[in-house]
Write an enzyme that holds these catalytic residues in place. Structure first.
Site: not given
Ligand code: THU
Length: 149
Positions: A60, A102
């Protein structure tokens, strides 16, 4: 902002397409991410690990960096993230459990969401299910650019 089924499928396919590019010799866990912008553009990323483990970059975060390099500063509508291993023939094998970004990636994504005033839909993709959750639910009371204004 919501997305239709076709767009959702396109985004998940893009994340899947990014997965084989992962450099994940240490964890063996390959991750692909795809960002959807309000002009329909999709920007992908994969995880890039490092021999100094803690320096590894998540998919990401890599996707956000690539989007930023292309000049994007907002308009982030949705993102998809998935992970797994390389199968016998190198084809992606998607993990059973949906991958949720995360904590660090939530913060990185939040930068681009807040800049453009969007609350992206996060598609956490697993082998058998996709969990859809807003970034604001994954990262409530986020610290962002507005805090420094
Ligand atoms: N990883 C990601 O790329 N994105 C996440 O949101 C979770 C974890 C990567 C980091 C590392 O390379 C591997 O997955 C195993 O933790």
């Amino acid at each position: 902002m919501t997305i239709d089924t076709e767009t959702r499928d396109r985004l998940v396919a893009a994340a899947r397409g990014a997965m084989p590019g992962a450099y994940a010799p240490y964890s063996g866990f390959r991750v692909g991410a795809a960002l959807l912008f309000d002009d329909g553009a999709v920007v992908t990323g994969c995880n890039v690990e490092n021999a100094s483990y803690g320096l590894s970059l998540c998919a990401e975060t890599v996707a956000c960096a690539i989007a930023a390099q292309a000049g994007r500063r907002g308009g982030l509508v949705a993102l998809a993230v998935l992970g797994g291993t390389a199968g016998a023939n190198g084809a992606p094998v998607i993990a059973e459990a949906p991958v949720t970004p995360c904590g660090r990636c939530r913060q990185v994504v939040n930068e681009f969401a807040q800049l453009g005033g969007t609350d992206p839909l996060v598609l956490c993709v697993g082998a058998r299910e996709i969990v859809e959750i807003r970034l604001s639910a994954l990262l409530p009371h986020a610290f962002g650019p507005a805090n420094l204004a």
